[in-house]
Design a protein around this motif. Structure first.
Motif, PDB file in Angstrom:
ATOM      1  N   UNK A 130       0.855  -1.184   0.000  1.00 29.37           N
ATOM      2  CA  UNK A 130       0.000   0.000   0.000  1.00 29.37           C
ATOM      3  C   UNK A 130       0.891   1.235   0.000  1.00 29.37           C
ATOM      4  N   UNK A 131       0.329   2.374  -0.326  1.00 28.80           N
ATOM      5  CA  UNK A 131       1.114   3.597  -0.449  1.00 28.80           C
ATOM      6  C   UNK A 131       1.336   4.280   0.895  1.00 28.80           C
ATOM      7  N   UNK A 132       2.541   4.822   1.058  1.00 27.96           N
ATOM      8  CA  UNK A 132       2.851   5.728   2.156  1.00 27.96           C
ATOM      9  C   UNK A 132       3.684   6.862   1.589  1.00 27.96           C
ATOM     10  N   UNK A 134       5.645   8.862  -0.725  1.00 28.76           N
ATOM     11  CA  UNK A 134       6.310   8.514  -1.979  1.00 28.76           C
ATOM     12  C   UNK A 134       6.933   7.125  -1.930  1.00 28.76           C
ATOM     13  N   UNK A 135       6.363   6.273  -1.094  1.00 32.02           N
ATOM     14  CA  UNK A 135       6.839   4.899  -0.957  1.00 32.02           C
ATOM     15  C   UNK A 135       5.657   3.934  -1.010  1.00 32.02           C
ATOM     16  N   UNK A 136       5.978   2.676  -1.174  1.00 32.82           N
ATOM     17  CA  UNK A 136       5.016   1.595  -1.023  1.00 32.82           C
ATOM     18  C   UNK A 136       5.489   0.720   0.135  1.00 32.82           C
ATOM     19  N   UNK A 137       4.550   0.241   0.941  1.00 36.47           N
ATOM     20  CA  UNK A 137       4.885  -0.556   2.116  1.00 36.47           C
ATOM     21  C   UNK A 137       4.293  -1.956   1.973  1.00 36.47           C
ATOM     22  N   UNK A 138       5.102  -2.958   2.272  1.00 34.15           N
ATOM     23  CA  UNK A 138       4.625  -4.333   2.249  1.00 34.15           C
ATOM     24  C   UNK A 138       3.667  -4.583   3.417  1.00 34.15           C
ATOM     25  N   UNK A 139       2.486  -5.114   3.090  1.00 28.85           N
ATOM     26  CA  UNK A 139       1.567  -5.581   4.128  1.00 28.85           C
ATOM     27  C   UNK A 139       1.463  -7.106   4.106  1.00 28.85           C
ATOM     28  N   UNK A 140       2.000  -7.712   3.054  1.00 34.56           N
ATOM     29  CA  UNK A 140       2.074  -9.172   2.981  1.00 34.56           C
ATOM     30  C   UNK A 140       3.127  -9.552   1.950  1.00 34.56           C
ATOM     31  N   UNK A 141       3.809 -10.665   2.203  1.00 28.87           N
ATOM     32  CA  UNK A 141       4.779 -11.200   1.244  1.00 28.87           C
ATOM     33  C   UNK A 141       4.799 -12.713   1.367  1.00 28.87           C
ATOM     34  N   UNK A 142       4.580 -13.396   0.259  1.00 28.02           N
ATOM     35  CA  UNK A 142       4.534 -14.851   0.246  1.00 28.02           C
ATOM     36  C   UNK A 142       5.679 -15.376  -0.610  1.00 28.02           C
ATOM     37  N   UNK A 143       6.270 -16.462  -0.156  1.00 23.19           N
ATOM     38  CA  UNK A 143       7.443 -17.028  -0.816  1.00 23.19           C
ATOM     39  C   UNK A 143       7.145 -18.429  -1.338  1.00 23.19           C
ATOM     40  N   UNK A 144       7.832 -18.831  -2.405  1.00 23.52           N
ATOM     41  CA  UNK A 144       7.691 -20.214  -2.869  1.00 23.52           C
ATOM     42  C   UNK A 144       8.334 -21.167  -1.865  1.00 23.52           C
ATOM     43  N   UNK A 239      -1.090  -2.449  -4.522  1.00 22.91           N
ATOM     44  CA  UNK A 239      -0.326  -3.022  -5.642  1.00 22.91           C
ATOM     45  C   UNK A 239       0.105  -4.433  -5.302  1.00 22.91           C
ATOM     46  N   UNK A 240      -0.095  -5.318  -6.265  1.00 17.20           N
ATOM     47  CA  UNK A 240       0.345  -6.708  -6.162  1.00 17.20           C
ATOM     48  C   UNK A 240       1.610  -6.851  -7.006  1.00 17.20           C
ATOM     49  N   UNK A 241       2.647  -7.451  -6.440  1.00 15.37           N
ATOM     50  CA  UNK A 241       3.907  -7.565  -7.164  1.00 15.37           C
ATOM     51  C   UNK A 241       4.454  -8.987  -7.120  1.00 15.37           C
ATOM     52  N   UNK A 242       5.304  -9.293  -8.064  1.00 16.12           N
ATOM     53  CA  UNK A 242       6.106 -10.518  -8.007  1.00 16.12           C
ATOM     54  C   UNK A 242       7.535 -10.140  -8.359  1.00 16.12           C
ATOM     55  N   UNK A 243       8.483 -10.783  -7.694  1.00 19.51           N
ATOM     56  CA  UNK A 243       9.882 -10.414  -7.892  1.00 19.51           C
ATOM     57  C   UNK A 243      10.779 -11.629  -7.717  1.00 19.51           C
ATOM     58  N   UNK A 244      11.924 -11.572  -8.389  1.00 19.38           N
ATOM     59  CA  UNK A 244      12.902 -12.665  -8.292  1.00 19.38           C
ATOM     60  C   UNK A 244      14.251 -12.148  -8.771  1.00 19.38           C
ATOM     61  N   UNK A 245      15.332 -12.797  -8.355  1.00 24.70           N
ATOM     62  CA  UNK A 245      16.642 -12.444  -8.911  1.00 24.70           C
ATOM     63  C   UNK A 245      16.630 -12.605 -10.426  1.00 24.70           C
ATOM     64  N   UNK A 246      17.323 -11.713 -11.105  1.00 25.97           N
ATOM     65  CA  UNK A 246      17.291 -11.709 -12.574  1.00 25.97           C
ATOM     66  C   UNK A 246      17.859 -12.987 -13.180  1.00 25.97           C
ATOM     67  N   UNK A 247      18.759 -13.667 -12.460  1.00 27.33           N
ATOM     68  CA  UNK A 247      19.313 -14.905 -13.022  1.00 27.33           C
ATOM     69  C   UNK A 247      18.308 -16.047 -12.961  1.00 27.33           C
ATOM     70  N   UNK A 248      17.296 -15.929 -12.095  1.00 27.30           N
ATOM     71  CA  UNK A 248      16.250 -16.947 -12.026  1.00 27.30           C
ATOM     72  C   UNK A 248      15.091 -16.637 -12.967  1.00 27.30           C
ATOM     73  N   UNK A 249      14.727 -15.356 -13.042  1.00 26.65           N
ATOM     74  CA  UNK A 249      13.615 -14.939 -13.908  1.00 26.65           C
ATOM     75  C   UNK A 249      14.105 -13.785 -14.776  1.00 26.65           C
TER      76      UNK A 249
END
Length: 274
Positions: A130-132, A134-144, A239-249
């Motif tokens: 969610x926005x704060x 000029x930033x976005x703050x994580x309210x949840x993060x799920x990992x594989x 905002x919903x995001x997905x992220x990974x190291x560039x060598x993996x994705x």
């Protein structure tokens, strides 16, 4: 194609970090409360422990005013005083407020199983932000399963200009609100604003054409991420995001398939009626 939804609270005036500030001649606005909250926000600028002089420098408030605010906030349990260093730090009262917000966030609870499945299928970290200012703050993060990278803790702040989360939010708000944020970012970044503005303009093109935004090594050169806005029923945009190291994705895989899947996931979460 991008979804047509465009709703957000209209912003009027912004401080240098993008937050609406006191409207002119508004008798309902409580100046003392605003200053107290500015003191608390000073602790989000990087230092976990601050003296009155530090807080005065960060907030622009007179030191006598800061002294009264820190004294009051300490008495109320929102700050604690370190007698050895003669400085303040956030106390459990602030944590209680943050926990109350996160634990009662309906979208966070309902989205978890969907985010878990997406993380498992793509081997990427999936975040809800969610926005704060000029930033976005994580309210949840799920990992594989078995993943140890990109563990973004709840409460972590990301810059809006260079992250896929921030860009997704930026693209989803109204033109008027976007101009306010542009003014605040211009004041914040100075000469660097032109480059960041180019990234945001490219994000707008991607969002209009594909329904998602990207950050390819722009926040962290080793990280690729995609972001999609989520519109809640009360008008809030997250905002919903997905992220990974560039060598993996690599960027091609993210742009070619995964980001499209993320946009579909955002639609599924919105359909839950949150």
């Amino acid at each position: 194609m991008a979804r047509a939804k465009q709703s957000s609270p209209e912003l009027k005036v912004a401080s240098t970090d993008g937050e609406p500030v006191k409207p002119e001649k508004d008798r309902k606005f409580v100046e003392a409360l605003s200053r107290g909250l500015d003191v608390l926000r000073a602790f989000s600028q990087g230092s976990v422990i601050l003296g009155n002089q530090d807080i005065a420098r960060i907030t622009g408030l007179p030191k006598p005013t800061v002294s009264r605010m820190t004294y009051t906030l300490t008495k109320l349990g929102y700050l604690s005083y370190n007698t050895q260093l003669e400085k303040y730090q956030l106390s459990s009262g602030v944590l209680a407020l943050g926990y109350a917000y996160v634990s009662n966030l309906k979208v966070r609870q309902l989205a978890k199983p969907y985010m878990d499945e997406f993380a498992r299928q793509t081997n990427m970290s999936v975040g809800l932000t969610c926005r704060d200012r000029l930033h976005m703050i994580y309210v949840e993060n799920r990992l594989p399963p078995e993943a140890s990278l990109l563990r973004m803790d709840i409460g972590l702040k990301l810059p809006m200009a260079t992250t896929s989360a921030g860009r997704a939010y930026y693209c989803a708000i109204s033109d008027k609100a976007r101009l306010v944020i542009d003014d605040a970012m211009s004041a914040k970044y100075g000469d660097a604003w032109h480059e960041k503005k180019e990234g945001l303009e490219q994000a707008m093109k991607d969002y209009k054409e594909h329904g998602f935004c990207l950050s390819i090594g722009e926040w962290d050169r080793n990280i690729n991420s995609a972001g999609v806005p989520i519109h809640l029923q009360d008008g809030t945009i997250m905002a919903l995001t997905c992220a990974a190291p560039s060598y993996l994705v690599p960027a091609e895989k993210l742009r070619g398939s995964i980001a499209h899947q993320l946009a579909m996931l955002a639609g599924d979460i919105e359909s839950l009626g949150v």
